[in-house]
Each structure stands twice: as structure tokens, then as C-alpha cells.
Design an enzyme around this catalytic site. Structure first.
Site, mmCIF file in Angstrom:
data_model
loop_
_atom_site.group_PDB
_atom_site.id
_atom_site.type_symbol
_atom_site.label_atom_id
_atom_site.label_comp_id
_atom_site.label_asym_id
_atom_site.label_seq_id
_atom_site.Cartn_x
_atom_site.Cartn_y
_atom_site.Cartn_z
ATOM 1 N N SER A 100 4.550 -0.280 4.107
ATOM 2 C CA SER A 100 5.232 -1.435 4.683
ATOM 3 C C SER A 100 4.291 -2.284 5.536
ATOM 4 C CB SER A 100 6.448 -0.945 5.479
ATOM 5 O OG SER A 100 7.305 -1.995 5.822
ATOM 6 N N ASP A 240 6.318 -8.894 5.116
ATOM 7 C CA ASP A 240 5.370 -7.831 5.445
ATOM 8 C C ASP A 240 4.808 -7.276 4.142
ATOM 9 O OD1 ASP A 240 7.663 -6.551 4.569
ATOM 10 O OD2 ASP A 240 7.454 -4.858 5.926
ATOM 11 N N ASP A 242 5.352 -4.845 2.087
ATOM 12 C CA ASP A 242 6.181 -4.491 0.923
ATOM 13 C C ASP A 242 7.378 -5.419 0.757
ATOM 14 O OD1 ASP A 242 7.699 -3.504 3.054
ATOM 15 O OD2 ASP A 242 8.401 -1.758 1.952
ATOM 16 N N ASP A 244 10.087 -6.035 2.403
ATOM 17 C CA ASP A 244 11.473 -5.645 2.666
ATOM 18 C C ASP A 244 11.993 -6.308 3.939
ATOM 19 O OD1 ASP A 244 10.115 -4.171 4.587
ATOM 20 O OD2 ASP A 244 11.128 -2.272 4.143
#
Length: 444
Positions: A100, A240, A242, A244
Site C-alpha cells: 500500500s 497511494d 495500491d 485503495d
């Protein structure tokens, strides 16, 4: 790594803590646990842009195939895209290789169940126990019973089409700067915005394996804030590593955080009769201004622990469909089963288009109380959190705030940190309190 699973899967420094050997074991154990109860014997794997993703992906594929389960490899895609494709492709599980917003040296492995939800604690415990047990008797099929590796060539196209279909308006007339954090959003975020008609200026969209989250993305929005003003854009979006989560920037260069995004989206959903249970789920880190803004609009606020998995649990428990975190992890459960930065950005942009208001005007509906956050590195966060010194210090300082603020001290779910948050009206007083609390935590 005594305990493998934290609040967001298994995390660690790639190749020292999160090794190829451990990834292989997790692949074997995860595939066995998640496909043995009649679920589909296929697992999809996706990842972000970290250099260590290749190594961990290869090890996971080997582990999964070794217990007779097929792997469908989808390459670099946002974490929520993997959750979506797990459901759409009828897989027994999905696996994400990502850390992440963490720096490049870290990586992580996270599992989704067949419905695209993160795993409950008991399933993670079963996987962990098998992965760490050298004597575990897992299947060793031979010949034609081994798993195969397949490639999902149109994974990006499928996710792009899915995301675009979540709004009913186009984005024509909007000039948007999007910061892709040199991560998983780099190919999809600019494309989706552009295909919906926006003028798009992408930044940090050229990943090289080591520049993910490096002075960019939702944890470092400073360049985006400058670029929005410089380009004369209507707004900016920061993902960010990833994708999400998402934060936004208005045309004046002001940051619009997850709390503000939730307020304006919740109010808009309510105005259209689409805010299920008239409820928004937030975490203990949400700003006091959010509570006041939603209360003024007659919207019920339900609070839970920090972490999007806890937001999701509370949504499922209450029957609500909307909630999230100040960090920009926001869940629109009518669209996806996990925090989705791309979909959140699209819902936000739809509010801007449908109301005809600027993001600055919309964000101004919530007065943000001053809030100071400080991370303190510690050797044993559980020992620190159990110390009576902490609870006594919180009581003492909250007396000083006289009901006009609060103090929150909590352990990070993924790093050896204790996080301190102080909120109130007087910045000088807040800074003094957070510095004193940090010193107390650091000395335990």
C-alpha cells in the site's frame, strides 16, 4: 515475524522478513484453506509496481500450483480491482502483493475470499498455522493434477469498464491533475478520467520498481497541491501505491481529506435517497468537524476502530453501505467490497459535476478542527499500549482540554509505531500536548 497477519495481511521488508520462502508457504497454505470447502480451484494474483513483486509473485504461483490449484495472473492492478475480479471471474480467492502506502523496501501479501472481501481472522489464523507448520500435511499432487498458470490479458480493461459504470455523468469540462504515486493506479486512473471526458494531467505515473510512494501519492501530496495551482486545474487527486485510497486537492491548492470527502459524498447520497440506513461509518480518527457536519444534515454516524477492515465489518453489521477513514480509504459497498480510490474519486467528481459547485465550496461544508498527528517508533507497541502511564497521561491532558478536544493513542497495525492524535481548537496547546505525549511514549 512471530505473527504473520496484521490488520492488512502479511507485511514486512521484502527478502528479509517477507521472503520468497514465506510467500511459497503462504501460497500453499492459502490455496489449500481457501479452495478446500467446495470453492473454485482457481486463484487470481495481482500486484503493485514494487521491484519485489516479481519475486513474491513467482513464489506464490509456485506454492499455489503445488497444491493443485490454478493461478490466474492479472499483473499490476489496484487492490480493489483484484477484489472485483475475484468476484467477477468466479475465483476461490484473490491475492494482492502490495504494501500500500509503505516505502519500496516493504511488501505485503493479502488474501480476498471468493466474494471479494478480506478474510476473517479465523481463516487468516488457519492459513498462518499451516504456513508455519513444517509438519503440515498439505496435498502434493502429481501429473495432471498440478495447478496451471494462466494470464488474464484484459484485466485492466475489465476494471476500467467496471469503474466507469459506477457514475452516470461524464467529466467533460473538468481539468484534473492525478498523482498515481508511481504505483498501481498509473495505467488506470488517467485512462478512466480521460475516457470520461476530463482533461487529465498525470504526475508520478512512470513506475520503475523503486519509486513507488517516493515523495508522492496520498502520503506526500505537496507536489500535487503545487501542480493544481500551477496548471489552473479544477482539482487534483492523489492515490497511494495500491490505489485503495484517494485524497483530493481543490483549485486553491488546499488538501481535501477523507473526512471531507465522506461528508460531501454522504450528503449527496442522502439528497438522492441513496444513503442506506441514513448512516455513515467512520473511525475514531475522524475529525470532530465531520461529526458536526453530518449531525447538521441529520445523518447518523457510527464509529469503529481504525482500519478499513473494521469499517467494512461495521457496514456489514449495521446494513449501511457507506463509510471510510480520514486517510482516504472509503468504501462504497454498493460498488465494491473494499476501499477503492478510483471509485471514490469518481463519486467525488460526480458530486462536483451534478451540483455545479467547486470542490472548495463543497469541502467548506465541514469545518476541520485542528488535529496534530505524531508517530513514535517503539520496540514493543503492545507493551507500550498496556502501560498505565499512557492512560493516566491521556486523562491528565484531556482535563486540560476541558471538553474542547480529545487525545487518541493507538498502535499501528502494520509498523512498529505508536500513533498519537491530539485534536482541539488551540494549535499551540495541541502541539505542546502531542510533544509531551510523544516523549512519554518514547520513554516507556
Amino acid at each position: 515475524m512471530a505473527k504473520l497477519f496484521g490488520t492488512d495481511g502479511v507485511r514486512g521488508v521484502a527478502n528479509t522478513e517477507l521472503t520468497a520462502e514465506l510467500a511459497f508457504r503462504l501460497g500453499r497454505a492459502g490455496a489449500h484453506v481457501l479452495t478446500r470447502q467446495g470453492h473454485s480451484k482457481k486463484i487470481i494474483i495481482g500486484r503493485d509496481t514494487r521491484i519485489s513483486g516479481d519475486m513474491l509473485e513467482a513464489a506464490l504461483v509456485a506454492g499455489i500450483c503445488s497444491v493443485g490449484v490454478d493461478v490466474y495472473k492479472i499483473g499490476v492492478l489496484p487492490t480493489p480491482g483484484i477484489a472485483y475480479l475475484t468476484r467477477k471471474l468466479g475465483a476461490g480467492a484473490g491475492v494482492v502483493i502490495s504494501a500500500s502506502h509503505n516505502p519500496v523496501q516493504d511488501n505485503g501479501i493479502k488474501f480476498f475470499g471468493p466474494s471479494g472481501y478480506k478474510l476473517p481472522d479465523e481463516l487468516e489464523s488457519q492459513i498462518e498455522k499451516l504456513a508455519l507448520d513444517d509438519q503440515a500435511e498439505l496435498p502434493r499432487p502429481t501429473g495432471g493434477e498440478l495447478g496451471r498458470l494462466y494470464y488474464v490479458e484484459d484485466a485492466v480493461d475489465q476494471y476500467v469498464d467496471f469503474a466507469k459504470a459506477t457514475i452516470s455523468t461524464d467529466l467533460k469540462g473538468l481539468k484534473i491533475v492525478v498523482d498515481c504515486a508511481n504505483g498501481a493506479a498509473y495505467a488506470v486512473a488517467p485512462r478512466i478520467l480521460s475516457e470520461l471526458g476530463a482533461e487529465v494531467i498525470p504526475i508520478f505515473h512512470r513506475p520503475d520498481g523503486v519509486n513507488i510512494n517516493a515523495h508522492c501519492g496520498s502520503t506526500h501530496p505537496e507536489t500535487l497541491m503545487e501542480e493544481v495551482v500551477k496548471q489552473g486545474a479544477d482539482l487534483g487527486l492523489a492515490h497511494d501505491g495500491d490505489a485503495d485510497r484517494v485524497l483530493a486537492v481543490d483549485h486553491l491548492g488546499n488538501l481535501v481529506d477523507g473526512d471531507q470527502i465522506m461528508v460531501l459524498c454522504a450528503k449527496h447520497l442522502k439528497s438522492k435517497g441513496k444513503l442506506r440506513k441514513n448512516t455513515t461509518v467512520v473511525t475514531v480518527m475522524s475529525n470532530l468537524g465531520l461529526y458536526k457536519a453530518l449531525e447538521r444534515s441529520g445523518i447518523e454516524v457510527v464509529e469503529t476502530k481504525v482500519g478499513d477492515r473494521y469499517v467494512l465489518e461495521k457496514l456489514l453489521e449495521t446494513g449501511a453501505r457507506f463509510g471510510g477513514e480520514q486517510s482516504g480509504h472509503i468504501i462504497f459497498l454498493q460498488h465494491n467490497t473494499t476501499g477503492d480510490g478510483i471509485i471514490t474519486a469518481l463519486q467525488l467528481l460526480a458530486v462536483v459535476k451534478e451540483t455545479g459547485m467547486s470542490l472548495a465550496q463543497l469541502a467548506g461544508q465541514m469545518e476541520r478542527y485542528p488535529q496534530i498527528l505524531k508517530n513514535v517508533q517503539v520496540k514493543d507497541k503492545n507493551y507500550v499500549m498496556n502501560s498505565p502511564i499512557i492512560s493516566e497521561a491521556i486523562r491528565r491532558f484531556e482535563r486540560d482540554l476541558a471538553g474542547q478536544g480529545r487525545i487518541l493513542v493507538r498502535p499501528s497495525g502494520t509498523e512498529p509505531l505508536v500513533r498519537i492524535m491530539v485534536e482541539g481548537k488551540d494549535m499551540a496547546e495541541l502541539q505542546s500536548i502531542v510533544d509531551k505525549m510523544a516523549e512519554i511514549v518514547g520513554n516507556i
